[in-house]
Scaffold this active site. Structure first.
Site, PDB file in Angstrom:
ATOM      1  N   LYS A  40      49.619  23.683  68.732  1.00 11.48           N
ATOM      2  CA  LYS A  40      50.224  24.450  67.635  1.00 11.48           C
ATOM      3  C   LYS A  40      49.810  23.810  66.307  1.00 11.48           C
ATOM      4  O   LYS A  40      49.879  22.591  66.147  1.00 11.48           O
ATOM      5  CB  LYS A  40      51.743  24.416  67.791  1.00 11.48           C
ATOM      6  CG  LYS A  40      52.517  25.260  66.788  1.00 11.48           C
ATOM      7  CD  LYS A  40      54.036  25.111  67.050  1.00 11.48           C
ATOM      8  CE  LYS A  40      54.871  26.016  66.170  1.00 11.48           C
ATOM      9  NZ  LYS A  40      56.330  25.845  66.440  1.00 11.48           N
ATOM     10  N   SER A 116      58.426  30.271  67.055  1.00 14.88           N
ATOM     11  CA  SER A 116      57.251  30.177  66.223  1.00 14.88           C
ATOM     12  C   SER A 116      55.996  29.683  66.956  1.00 14.88           C
ATOM     13  O   SER A 116      54.888  29.871  66.445  1.00 14.88           O
ATOM     14  CB  SER A 116      57.540  29.232  65.052  1.00 14.88           C
ATOM     15  OG  SER A 116      57.765  27.919  65.521  1.00 14.88           O
ATOM     16  N   SER A 140      61.788  27.569  69.310  1.00 23.12           N
ATOM     17  CA  SER A 140      60.398  27.936  69.035  1.00 23.12           C
ATOM     18  C   SER A 140      59.398  27.626  70.154  1.00 23.12           C
ATOM     19  O   SER A 140      58.252  28.063  70.085  1.00 23.12           O
ATOM     20  CB  SER A 140      59.922  27.260  67.747  1.00 23.12           C
ATOM     21  OG  SER A 140      60.353  28.000  66.637  1.00 23.12           O
TER      22      SER A 140
END
Lengths: 464, 498
Positions: A40, A116, A140
């Site tokens: 990420k 996210s 997330s």
């Protein structure tokens, strides 16, 4: 493996298909050697790739150092194959808040991958990387895992170093893993876990061999069902939890009972305040953590654009006005307000007090249960754009994941079948502090009763 | 009309002390920035790069506690760091890690001495100053504004240097008192070895809150904050000019505005910098990157033991019976400035009295004070000016001490010179000197001659002017080239003239 729609789980260069078989072999033997990992893009890397947090503010930014989790996976022989998309600064539940790219759900390109950590979840779901690293502040890792039909593991707060995670809410942020199955989660977690002298909130506790916990045996394990999680309002459009998800929970209870576990009812009475508390604590910390993006030293700066003329304050105002997206600005404003003189006691301080009550709820519940079972999300993946204009509806997508974050507990989302539309459903197991082993053991035992985790989304058509 | 006596000045200080730890407050960067190139001593943490986290420096925490203990502060069971938020280019994170409501040091009292009227040999007055708190925080970077340029430069070498902030109660009553307190604080920091505390170099920085009130009044007047008093001279001059300004305003029946002011040396007065309405909302909140800590788990006894004697405890050794200093305050300060020298004095005293000094210092008698008194006088000799000669000064003091009735100041000076020149054995030089001393008969003859040569003082003495004998004693000492015991000579003169 770019999508026809111009979307991708990755930011920047899209990795070439990796040597999946070799990686599979390594993972099956419990190591990360040669395993491609999708990271990420809120986790910094010093490998020549940008570290952007999917923000215009950091679009040109390259980190001079590796996050501790990155250093650890690289030392274990893994290869960072790409940086994945996310909601800007991890603020969102759909990855639509990315300022730098578009990512769709591999199971249905008209739907969001969740967020996210949507990019890492989608990358693992589409099988372009067997392991993804994400960060989980209020869900997330777990929520996109549920939306994309993969396993998302958030360890205990303090279990994994936060050094090199671009901070959103420091007291909640925790690195987590996205994998296709629980055993891989155990392997990846074993590599990234452990104390770090560079993170004062990481805790010096021995890291067990998580794979050894995967015995398949849950006999006598007490699994608590928090009743408040089934009384929530506003979870879905019709004001509750999607029926197929409720059915999945019922099915899971039966499955676990069949495996020898005991199902008990527990109560977490302060659950209804969790989202409110979260949306005070998180923005407060975020507003502070994002103050460093001021257009002075790095990142987006009107001053460095040449034509600029104005005062120091203009550098701040304009750089930040241009560099941050609307959701980031919204949270900075909320947080700044909550910490302001005259409001601190009523908002931030009160929220921290209720946070303590929520933590105590869990402590009490864990007197009767070893583990808690809940849905990960109130609904399966929603349509792109469906909630973009309604921040409150988007915030409620976190409703089941936020409480464990506030209490710093380990929690996992595991695939639990599909709804009528063929979209993945995720179930959440929440464990006691530092007891990732029981979480993984139960998740693994449950997973092994079905073949959902080996189901792959349809392959997208190759671009012309 | 003099306003100066109409009002009492009420002064409180806020002092920042840079701790000279090896590494910075929250990272491992070198903390000794002197001489480094701009931004050379930086890392992701003190640059505030994305993802970097602060880890508190244990030594800095221990030193802050040491200072807190030496200032008499109470130490709490739980302490934490907080974020103080504001935007400025020298503050890379957009917040300073500081301490808000749970500092390492709680309320305490600090004592220091000063000679009230400032005269040599004056009586020292012990001042008690309330310490409100001591907290630990990180320093910001340094901004420079090149002349004529439309930009400023940022050097973050100093970013993250540990700072102890000390806040006093408004217990100081004059600029001289404030200056004296700061000097004593500097001495203490150097004793503790935690800071060079050099004001000119910014190691020790002071802001002052100043207000006036009528003597006897309890209520505080409206205060102004005087910023960046960066030398002892500035402290005294700045405070004096601000007190003068406030006195004049109040004298005219005008109000004092609560504001921040700075001292403009060229104009010799303070100027307004920021009004109250422009005060910041720092939005303090607990630093989530650093767990709260319990200072009492850090072995306070050990820290206290390491603190040892403070300048004030040494000073107490150097009182005379009537609570006057055994030497001038200046001389005393010069000696007390060096912890090493005070340790040498104590060690010499202990070897002279043959027992440890522990516990004796508060009630030191003449026997105990003998060595310090001699030391303070001998240390002014050119031969001992280099303070690295402490061992020689110690040997000299201990060697002369048994003979002080014979070897007075002038003689000691001669011996010191000869010792330095010959580099021989001090014992032999003393023996030689003593054997060459004028014998009883010689002295008597010299006294007779002196009385003869000075008929008027002799007559004056007989008429009752006691001081007149000094002229005759002086003549004898001159005639014997100092090789006589002055007190013996004086006795002899008295006998002859009575």
């Amino acid at each position: 493996m770019a999508n026809v729609s111009g979307s991708s789980p990755y930011l920047g260069e899209v990795p070439k298909p990796a040597g999946v078989t070799a990686a599979r072999k390594a993972l099956d033997s419990g190591i990360l050697k040669g395993v491609p990992v999708a990271v990420k893009d809120i986790i910094v890397t010093a490998d020549g790739r940008k570290s952007t947090a999917a923000s215009k503010m950091l679009e040109p930014y390259e980190s001079p150092y590796d996050a501790t989790v990155v250093r650890k996976i690289v030392e274990a022989g893994a290869e960072v194959i790409g940086k994945t998309n996310l909601d800007e600064f991890a603020m969102g539940a759909s990855t639509e808040n990315s300022a730098l790219g578009k990512t769709v759900n591999p199971w249905d390109p008209t739907r969001v991958p969740g967020g996210s950590s949507g990019g890492s979840a989608a990358a693992v779901a589409e099988r372009s990387a067997p392991v993804g690293l994400g960060t989980d502040t209020g869900g997330s890792v777990r929520q996109p895992a549920a939306f994309c039909g993969v396993v998302g593991m958030k360890p205990t707060y303090g279990r994994v170093s936060r050094y090199g995670l671009i901070a959103m809410a420091s007291s909640l942020d925790q690195a987590g893993t996205l994998t296709t199955n629980v055993a891989d989660a155990a392997t990846a977690l074993g590599v990234i876990a452990g104390p770090d002298p560079l993170d004062a909130t990481s805790v010096d506790r021995p890291v067990p061999d998580y794979r050894k916990a995967l015995t398949g045996d849950v006999k006598g394990l007490k699994i608590g069902i928090p009743k408040e999680y089934f009384e929530v309002e506003g979870g879905a459009k019709d004001g509750g939890v999607q029926s197929e998800i409720e059915e999945a929970v019922e099915q899971a209870k039966e499955d676990l009972k069949k495996s020898g576990a005991e199902i008990v009812d527990v109560s977490l009475p302060h659950t209804k305040y969790a989202v409110s508390v979260y949306y005070l604590v998180m923005p407060a910390e975020a507003s502070s953590n994002l103050a460093r993006y001021d257009g002075i030293r790095y990142g987006h700066s009107v001053e460095r654009e040449g034509s600029w003329q104005g005062s120091l304050e203009d550098v701040y105002f304009q750089s930040r006005a241009q560099g941050f997206g609307p959701e980031v600005k919204r949270r900075i404003m909320l947080g700044t307000y909550a910490l302001s003189a005259g409001y601190y006691d009523a908002y931030y301080k009160k929220a921290m007090q209720v946070r303590t009550l929520i933590t105590r709820d869990f402590e009490k519940a864990f007197k009767d249960a070893d583990l808690l079972l809940t849905p990960t999300t109130p609904t399966t993946a929603f349509k792109l754009g469906e909630k973009s204009d309604d921040p409150l509806a988007m915030y409620l997508a976190d409703i089941f994941t936020v409480p464990a974050s506030l209490a710093g507990l380990p929690a996992i989302s595991v695939p639990a079948g599909f709804d009528k539309a063929g979209l993945p459903i995720g179930l959440q197991l929440i464990g006691q502090h530092w007891d990732e082993e029981t979480v993984l053991r139960a998740a693994h035992a449950y997973e092994q009763r079905h073949d959902w985790h080996v189901k792959e989304p349809p392959k997208p058509k190759e671009p012309q | 009309m003099s306003g100066a006596t109409q009002y009492e000045a009420v002064i409180g200080l806020e002092i920042h002390v840079q701790l000279r730890t090896k590494s910075k407050m929250f990272c491992r960067c070198d903390n000794r920035a002197d001489g480094a190139k701009p931004n050379e001593l930086t890392c992701p943490v003190c640059l505030g790069l994305p993802g970097a986290l602060p880890v508190p420096n244990r030594t800095a925490v221990e030193w802050a506690l040491k200072v807190a203990l030496a200032l008499g502060c109470t130490i709490p069971d739980e302490s934490k760091f907080d974020r103080k938020q504001y935007f400025y280019p020298d503050l890379p994170k957009g917040y300073q890690i500081s301490q808000y409501d749970q500092p390492f040091g709680g309320p305490g009292t600090f004592e220091f001495d000063m000679v009230e009227d400032g005269k040599p040999g004056g009586k020292p007055v012990t001042k008690k100053i309330g310490i409100t708190r001591l907290h630990l925080e990180e320093d910001a970077g340094k901004l420079t504004h090149p002349k004529g340029a439309d930009y400023s430069l940022v050097d973050l070498n100093r970013s993250g240097t540990p700072l102890a902030e000390i806040v006093t109660e408004p217990d100081l009553r004059s600029p001289a008192e404030a200056k004296r307190f700061l000097q004593e604080l500097r001495r203490l920091m150097r004793y503790l070895g935690v800071s060079d505390a050099d004001m000119e170099k910014g190691h020790l920085r002071a802001d002052a809150n100043v207000s006036l009130r009528k003597p006897g009044e309890k209520k505080l007047g409206t205060k102004t904050e005087l910023k960046n008093l960066n030398s002892f001279r500035f402290v005294e001059k700045g405070l004096a000019s601000e007190i003068k300004r406030q006195t004049e305003l109040l004298g005219k029946g005008e109000k004092i505005d609560q504001e921040t002011r700075g001292f403009d040396e060229d104009r010799g007065k303070t100027v307004s910098q920021r009004g109250k309405e422009e005060a910041h909302d720092y939005r303090y909140f607990p630093e989530p990157d650093i767990p709260p800590l319990n200072p009492k788990e850090l072995n306070l006894e050990k820290l206290e033991a390491e603190t040892g004697m403070t300048p004030m405890s040494y000073r107490r050794l150097l009182y005379k019976d009537d609570n006057r200093y055994i030497a001038s305050q200046e001389l005393l300060d010069a000696a007390i400035n060096s912890k090493e020298e005070m340790e040498a004095i104590v060690s010499a005293t202990e070897s002279y009295i043959g027992k440890p000094l522990d516990g004796l210092v508060k009630n030191a008698d003449n026997q105990i004070r003998k060595i310090p008194i001699l030391w303070l006088s001998y240390r002014q000799y050119p031969e001992f000016e280099n303070r690295r000669n402490l061992e020689r000064l110690k040997e000299f003091t201990l060697s002369i001490a048994p003979h002080v009735r014979v070897i007075r100041g002038p003689q000691a000076k001669v011996i010191s010179k000869e010792w330095e020149k010959s580099n021989g054995s001090l014992g032999k030089i003393i023996d030689k000197f003593k054997s060459s001393m004028a014998s009883g008969g010689d002295i008597e003859a010299a006294v007779d001659q002196a009385i003869k040569d000075n008929p008027k003082p002799a007559a004056d003495f007989k008429a009752g002017n006691v001081n007149a004998k000094q002229v005759i004693v002086g003549a004898v000492m001159k005639a014997t080239k100092g090789a006589a015991d002055a007190s013996e000579v004086a006795q002899l003169v008295e006998k002859k003239l009575s």
